[in-house]
Structure formats: C-alpha cells, structure tokens
Design a protein around this motif. Structure first.
Motif, PDB file in Angstrom:
ATOM      1  N   ASN A  91       0.813  -1.235   0.000  1.00  6.86           N
ATOM      2  CA  ASN A  91       0.000   0.000   0.000  1.00  6.86           C
ATOM      3  C   ASN A  91       0.838   1.273   0.000  1.00  6.86           C
ATOM      4  O   ASN A  91       0.383   2.325   0.433  1.00  6.86           O
ATOM      5  CB  ASN A  91      -0.961  -0.015   1.184  1.00  6.86           C
ATOM      6  CG  ASN A  91      -0.178  -0.111   2.490  1.00  6.86           C
ATOM      7  OD1 ASN A  91       1.051  -0.049   2.469  1.00  6.86           O
ATOM      8  ND2 ASN A  91      -0.861  -0.247   3.599  1.00  6.86           N
ATOM      9  N   TYR A  92       2.074   1.193  -0.490  1.00  8.66           N
ATOM     10  CA  TYR A  92       2.997   2.329  -0.654  1.00  8.66           C
ATOM     11  C   TYR A  92       3.385   2.973   0.679  1.00  8.66           C
ATOM     12  O   TYR A  92       4.536   3.262   0.915  1.00  8.66           O
ATOM     13  CB  TYR A  92       2.462   3.425  -1.591  1.00  8.66           C
ATOM     14  CG  TYR A  92       1.690   2.913  -2.782  1.00  8.66           C
ATOM     15  CD1 TYR A  92       2.120   1.798  -3.482  1.00  8.66           C
ATOM     16  CD2 TYR A  92       0.527   3.527  -3.202  1.00  8.66           C
ATOM     17  CE1 TYR A  92       1.423   1.308  -4.562  1.00  8.66           C
ATOM     18  CE2 TYR A  92      -0.178   3.055  -4.290  1.00  8.66           C
ATOM     19  CZ  TYR A  92       0.262   1.938  -4.955  1.00  8.66           C
ATOM     20  OH  TYR A  92      -0.432   1.456  -6.019  1.00  8.66           O
ATOM     21  N   ALA A  93       2.384   3.258   1.561  1.00  9.58           N
ATOM     22  CA  ALA A  93       2.661   3.863   2.865  1.00  9.58           C
ATOM     23  C   ALA A  93       3.468   5.159   2.758  1.00  9.58           C
ATOM     24  O   ALA A  93       4.338   5.426   3.577  1.00  9.58           O
ATOM     25  CB  ALA A  93       3.368   2.844   3.776  1.00  9.58           C
ATOM     26  N   LEU A  94       3.167   5.984   1.731  1.00  7.07           N
ATOM     27  CA  LEU A  94       3.824   7.301   1.636  1.00  7.07           C
ATOM     28  C   LEU A  94       3.114   8.269   2.579  1.00  7.07           C
ATOM     29  O   LEU A  94       1.925   8.103   2.871  1.00  7.07           O
ATOM     30  CB  LEU A  94       3.735   7.826   0.202  1.00  7.07           C
ATOM     31  CG  LEU A  94       4.472   7.012  -0.861  1.00  7.07           C
ATOM     32  CD1 LEU A  94       4.245   7.622  -2.236  1.00  7.07           C
ATOM     33  CD2 LEU A  94       5.958   6.931  -0.553  1.00  7.07           C
ATOM     34  N   THR A  99       5.854  15.955  -0.045  1.00  7.45           N
ATOM     35  CA  THR A  99       6.098  15.739  -1.475  1.00  7.45           C
ATOM     36  C   THR A  99       6.866  14.421  -1.650  1.00  7.45           C
ATOM     37  O   THR A  99       7.370  13.841  -0.666  1.00  7.45           O
ATOM     38  CB  THR A  99       6.965  16.862  -2.075  1.00  7.45           C
ATOM     39  OG1 THR A  99       8.251  16.812  -1.436  1.00  7.45           O
ATOM     40  CG2 THR A  99       6.317  18.229  -1.886  1.00  7.45           C
ATOM     41  N   ALA A 100       6.974  14.013  -2.931  1.00  6.61           N
ATOM     42  CA  ALA A 100       7.728  12.791  -3.230  1.00  6.61           C
ATOM     43  C   ALA A 100       9.153  12.911  -2.692  1.00  6.61           C
ATOM     44  O   ALA A 100       9.651  12.005  -2.019  1.00  6.61           O
ATOM     45  CB  ALA A 100       7.732  12.554  -4.741  1.00  6.61           C
ATOM     46  N   ALA A 101       9.794  14.069  -2.959  1.00  6.36           N
ATOM     47  CA  ALA A 101      11.185  14.249  -2.516  1.00  6.36           C
ATOM     48  C   ALA A 101      11.279  14.239  -0.988  1.00  6.36           C
ATOM     49  O   ALA A 101      12.221  13.668  -0.421  1.00  6.36           O
ATOM     50  CB  ALA A 101      11.749  15.545  -3.086  1.00  6.36           C
ATOM     51  N   GLU A 102      10.300  14.843  -0.336  1.00  8.44           N
ATOM     52  CA  GLU A 102      10.327  14.856   1.142  1.00  8.44           C
ATOM     53  C   GLU A 102      10.129  13.445   1.698  1.00  8.44           C
ATOM     54  O   GLU A 102      10.736  13.066   2.707  1.00  8.44           O
ATOM     55  CB  GLU A 102       9.240  15.792   1.682  1.00  8.44           C
ATOM     56  CG  GLU A 102       9.605  17.264   1.516  1.00  8.44           C
ATOM     57  CD  GLU A 102       8.410  18.206   1.713  1.00  8.44           C
ATOM     58  OE1 GLU A 102       8.628  19.422   1.651  1.00  8.44           O
ATOM     59  OE2 GLU A 102       7.263  17.728   1.900  1.00  8.44           O
ATOM     60  N   ASN A 103       9.281  12.680   1.032  1.00 11.66           N
ATOM     61  CA  ASN A 103       9.108  11.281   1.441  1.00 11.66           C
ATOM     62  C   ASN A 103      10.422  10.524   1.339  1.00 11.66           C
ATOM     63  O   ASN A 103      10.790   9.775   2.252  1.00 11.66           O
ATOM     64  CB  ASN A 103       8.061  10.603   0.555  1.00 11.66           C
ATOM     65  CG  ASN A 103       6.669  10.627   1.161  1.00 11.66           C
ATOM     66  OD1 ASN A 103       6.374   9.867   2.077  1.00 11.66           O
ATOM     67  ND2 ASN A 103       5.839  11.533   0.671  1.00 11.66           N
ATOM     68  N   LEU A 134       9.594  14.566 -10.876  1.00 13.87           N
ATOM     69  CA  LEU A 134       8.335  14.640 -10.137  1.00 13.87           C
ATOM     70  C   LEU A 134       8.515  14.779  -8.617  1.00 13.87           C
ATOM     71  O   LEU A 134       7.576  14.583  -7.854  1.00 13.87           O
ATOM     72  CB  LEU A 134       7.482  13.392 -10.427  1.00 13.87           C
ATOM     73  CG  LEU A 134       7.131  13.163 -11.898  1.00 13.87           C
ATOM     74  CD1 LEU A 134       6.202  11.962 -12.046  1.00 13.87           C
ATOM     75  CD2 LEU A 134       6.470  14.396 -12.511  1.00 13.87           C
ATOM     76  N   GLY A 135       9.693  15.185  -8.211  1.00 13.26           N
ATOM     77  CA  GLY A 135       9.998  15.285  -6.785  1.00 13.26           C
ATOM     78  C   GLY A 135       9.082  16.232  -6.017  1.00 13.26           C
ATOM     79  O   GLY A 135       8.870  16.062  -4.815  1.00 13.26           O
ATOM     80  N   ASP A 136       8.530  17.243  -6.707  1.00  9.31           N
ATOM     81  CA  ASP A 136       7.700  18.242  -6.014  1.00  9.31           C
ATOM     82  C   ASP A 136       6.239  17.835  -5.895  1.00  9.31           C
ATOM     83  O   ASP A 136       5.449  18.532  -5.272  1.00  9.31           O
ATOM     84  CB  ASP A 136       7.771  19.594  -6.748  1.00  9.31           C
ATOM     85  CG  ASP A 136       9.160  20.195  -6.651  1.00  9.31           C
ATOM     86  OD1 ASP A 136       9.860  19.859  -5.672  1.00  9.31           O
ATOM     87  OD2 ASP A 136       9.540  20.959  -7.562  1.00  9.31           O
ATOM     88  N   LEU A 142       0.269  11.543  -7.996  1.00  4.33           N
ATOM     89  CA  LEU A 142       1.057  10.504  -8.681  1.00  4.33           C
ATOM     90  C   LEU A 142       0.191   9.272  -8.923  1.00  4.33           C
ATOM     91  O   LEU A 142      -0.702   8.969  -8.124  1.00  4.33           O
ATOM     92  CB  LEU A 142       2.255  10.107  -7.815  1.00  4.33           C
ATOM     93  CG  LEU A 142       3.296  11.199  -7.536  1.00  4.33           C
ATOM     94  CD1 LEU A 142       4.271  10.731  -6.459  1.00  4.33           C
ATOM     95  CD2 LEU A 142       4.047  11.580  -8.805  1.00  4.33           C
ATOM     96  N   SER A 143       0.484   8.551 -10.008  1.00  3.71           N
ATOM     97  CA  SER A 143      -0.237   7.297 -10.267  1.00  3.71           C
ATOM     98  C   SER A 143       0.235   6.227  -9.279  1.00  3.71           C
ATOM     99  O   SER A 143       1.255   6.409  -8.600  1.00  3.71           O
ATOM    100  CB  SER A 143       0.059   6.825 -11.694  1.00  3.71           C
ATOM    101  OG  SER A 143       1.398   6.397 -11.779  1.00  3.71           O
ATOM    102  N   GLY A 144      -0.476   5.110  -9.235  1.00  5.44           N
ATOM    103  CA  GLY A 144      -0.104   4.022  -8.336  1.00  5.44           C
ATOM    104  C   GLY A 144       1.314   3.534  -8.597  1.00  5.44           C
ATOM    105  O   GLY A 144       2.101   3.320  -7.668  1.00  5.44           O
ATOM    106  N   GLY A 145       1.666   3.390  -9.873  1.00  3.33           N
ATOM    107  CA  GLY A 145       3.001   2.915 -10.234  1.00  3.33           C
ATOM    108  C   GLY A 145       4.072   3.907  -9.794  1.00  3.33           C
ATOM    109  O   GLY A 145       5.131   3.516  -9.289  1.00  3.33           O
ATOM    110  N   GLN A 146       3.767   5.217  -9.979  1.00  2.00           N
ATOM    111  CA  GLN A 146       4.740   6.242  -9.566  1.00  2.00           C
ATOM    112  C   GLN A 146       4.881   6.273  -8.049  1.00  2.00           C
ATOM    113  O   GLN A 146       5.991   6.408  -7.528  1.00  2.00           O
ATOM    114  CB  GLN A 146       4.290   7.619 -10.087  1.00  2.00           C
ATOM    115  CG  GLN A 146       4.445   7.741 -11.596  1.00  2.00           C
ATOM    116  CD  GLN A 146       3.728   8.960 -12.153  1.00  2.00           C
ATOM    117  OE1 GLN A 146       2.815   9.512 -11.531  1.00  2.00           O
ATOM    118  NE2 GLN A 146       4.143   9.379 -13.339  1.00  2.00           N
TER     119      GLN A 146
END
Ligand code: ADP
Length: 371
Positions: A91-94, A99-103, A134-136, A142-146
């Motif tokens: 389940n990704y758990a982000l 943001t992606a970069a912060e994660n 896409l870091g920001d 984002l899609s599931g794959g991303q």
C-alpha cells in the motif's frame, strides 16, 4: 545513465524461527540463508506465513523461537530502525502531506545527515526510479506505479544492505506490474542489494527470483531456483502450486512401473523415477504431467501406443481455447479424467479434424511425487 552507488551487500540468515498468534502457529521452524546480492522470493498461498516471516526479519514482530542474523550479526532483539533494512509494502505507505522528494528524504532526516548530503542522495534515488522530474508532487498527484517507485526510492535511499518487499506490485494492473518487475530486477542488480520479496503470484516469483522458498501452512516446502521447483518438485503441493498440471493419484506398482488407480486404467511410469524415489508397491503417489509436455492427435484405430516410453489416453475433445501463441485443449478421457494440453498454435491445427483424440506424453517427462 549515472551509475548509482552500490550498497554494502548483506548475507541474511534465519535460523529455526517460530512465531505464534495466540495458540495458532503462523510460522514454524523456518531456516533460510540468503546470499549477498541474491533475490529470494517467499512464495505461497494467502495465510501461509510469508508476511509473518518478513515482519520478523524487519523486527516489527518478535519470534517465539529462533534468530535472524545479518552478516553474522544477531538482529533478533534489535528494534526495526536499528536494523537498517529497506522495506516496501503493497500500500505504498507514503506520507500524504509530504512531497515525493520529502518522502524520500525522510529516512535520511531521521538519521540526521547533513542537508547537502540529503539533497544529493534524494536526487540519486529519484533518478534511480526515473522520477527526478516529479519530486515536487504530492502522493495524490502521482499514479499508483509512480507512488510505488517513490516508496522504492525511499526504501533504497539510505543504501540498506537488504531490501524487504511485501507484495509491492499487488495493487497494480498487469502491464504496469510487469514493467515494474523488470525495473526492480534491474535496480537490484545495479545496486547489488539483497532482496527478500513476498508474493502469492507464481509467475511473478518465476520471473524475478534467483531462488524461491515455497511456503505452505507456516513451513517451507521447498527452496530452489524456479527451474528446480518446476522440474523437480519434491511434493504434490509444490508441483501443483507452480505451473499448471494434470495430476493422477493412485498407488504404485513397482514391478510394472505403473500408477494404479482403482477402477481406472493404470498409468505407465518411468522406471528410473520409480527407482529414484525409493518407494514400495502400494505407496500412495501422484504423477504430475505438465500440459505443455503433452500433445493431442486424432484417435487412431487401435488406441494407445505401442511405444513403451510413451503414454496415451483416448478421449473426447471438449474445448479448444485460443490463448494467442498457444492453444489449450480440454480433453475428457474415456475414464472420465479431464486433461489439459497446451500446444503452440501452429502445430495445433491438425487436431481440429476430430473430436475423438488421444493425449500423449513421454513417460520420462512426467513427474512422480510421493503424497
Ligand atoms: P501470508 O503472508 O502468507 O498471507 P501471514 O503471515 O499474513 O500469511 O499469516 C500467517 C498466519 O498467521 C495466518 O493464519 C494468519 O491468519 C495469521 N496471522 C497473521 N497476522 C496475525 C495477527 N496479527 N493476529 C493473529 N493472527 C495473525
């Protein structure tokens, strides 16, 4: 492509691990060695104990017996964050508010690395999963794959020696899953990281793994390469879990090399495999015949085959299912057994002439297993 830094590789060993929930044994006496840089998959049906073992290795739960070691260091009593293992969940758990970069930066912040180091390592990890643009973005953008690639970058950013993955592609559609399978394999090879990967999907396990440990009811049934498990299954469970099979059950007649079924016709066995297993007459056995090792042809007048290395069963063609490169035939034999045959398309055409057919196989291509 910029080569990522290789991580330190780790050899992980699990010795005699048992874990209960209440009175129920979730995993029992599990022993496993994972070599540095190896891709090992825990494969088995739902409830078999795969996630429990992964969580014991990660340190989220403690075993009631046994130990977990990394490069000879005992991890068993250590909390998860001290083990330094990467982890990716289904389940990704982000963190949704980051943001992606912060994660991706999170594990580095937790380790209090200097700011410029964090920047450099996050950039490198985002490049590794090809999401540097896409870091920001926030996870919802984002899609599931991303999202899963970000979760992968977050798990790898601190260069763990071992990466644990629990059904990481389970929520994605088939095409994306296959693309990400390739990506994960390439990344694992480039980094040299040791991977322990959980799935219930045998195709995924075969496609990705160096070795597979097949789980059933809390125990490891067999460990080996995909080819070993497919070609030399040690039990009926492994034979039927990996790949499609025609399975005949019965008792053994050692003298005649036959599998004897009550009220049904005996099935000829390869004397060599009868010998190899060291079984006695009357023992319960099963014969596993892979559909792609069989072929159909229109029934001949005399029925059967004179060739002692071959087995043939007469029957009626019930279905011919078009699957693109192969055709799958379903045949009901005179004894009422349903057989599956898989044939490359081109060689299947002649078979449609007749509904009365024979299914053939070479007896040394069938797998004999004790039950
Ligand atoms: P898998 O990952 O192969 O699907 P699990 O390791 O999740 O299997 O589960 C193994 C067994 O342990 C199952 O019988 C499951 O019901 C049980 N189990 C897992 N987690 C818990 C829990 N938190 N509490 C009680 N039983 C659990």
């Amino acid at each position: 492509m910029i080569r990522p830094e290789r991580t330190e590789v780790g050899a992980l060993s699990v010795e005699g691990v048992t874990r209960l929930y209440g009175d129920e044994v979730a995993i029992e006496d599990i022993t496993l060695e994972v070599q540095p840089g190896e891709f090992l998959t825990l494969l088995g049906p739902s409830g078999a104990g795969k996630t429990t073992l992964l969580r014991v290795i990660a340190g989220f739960i403690h075993p009631h017996a046994g130990s977990v070691n990394l490069d000879g260091r005992d991890l068993t009593g250590m909390p998860p964050h001290k083990r330094n293992l990467g982890m990716v969940f289904q389940n990704y758990a982000l963190f949704p508010h980051m943001t992606a970069a912060e994660n991706v930066a999170f594990p580095l912040e937790a380790r209090r690395l200097p700011r410029h180091e964090i920047h450099r390592m996050v950039d490198e990890a985002l490049r590794l999963v090809r999401l540097e643009q896409l870091g920001d973005r926030y996870p919802r953008q984002l899609s599931g794959g991303q999202q899963q690639r970000i979760a992968l970058a977050r798990a790898l950013v601190f260069h763990p020696p071992v990466l644990l993955m629990d059904e990481p592609l389970g929520a994605l559609d088939k095409q994306l899953r296959e693309a990400l399978q390739l990506e994960i394999m390439q990344i694992s090879r480039d980094l040299g990281v040791t991977i322990i990967y959980v799935t219930h999907d045998q195709e995924e396990a075969l496609a990705m793994s160096d070795r597979i440990a097949v789980f059933n009811k809390g125990r490891i049934q067999q460990t080996g390469t995909g080819e070993e498990l497919y070609e030399q299954p040690s039990s009926l469970f492994v034979a039927s879990f990996i790949g499609e099979s025609n399975i005949f059950r019965g008792t053994l007649d050692v003298e005649e090399s036959l599998l004897v079924r009550s009220e049904r016709r005996p099935i000829r066995l390869d004397p060599k495999s009868v010998h190899r297993l060291g079984l006695a007459s009357g023992d319960a056995i099963a014969l596993v015949v892979r559909p792609e090792r069989t072929y159909v042809r229109p029934a001949s007048g005399q029925g059967g085959t004179g060739d002692r290395r071959e087995m043939a069963l007469r029957g009626t063609l019930e279905e011919a299912i078009y699957l693109g490169p192969v055709i799958k035939f379903v045949v009901r034999t005179e004894e009422g057994i349903r057989l599956f045959v898989r044939t490359p398309q081109a060689s299947a055409r002649a078979t449609f002439i007749s509904r009365q057919v024979e299914v053939h196989w070479q007896i040394d291509e069938a797998l004999l297993v004790p039950v």
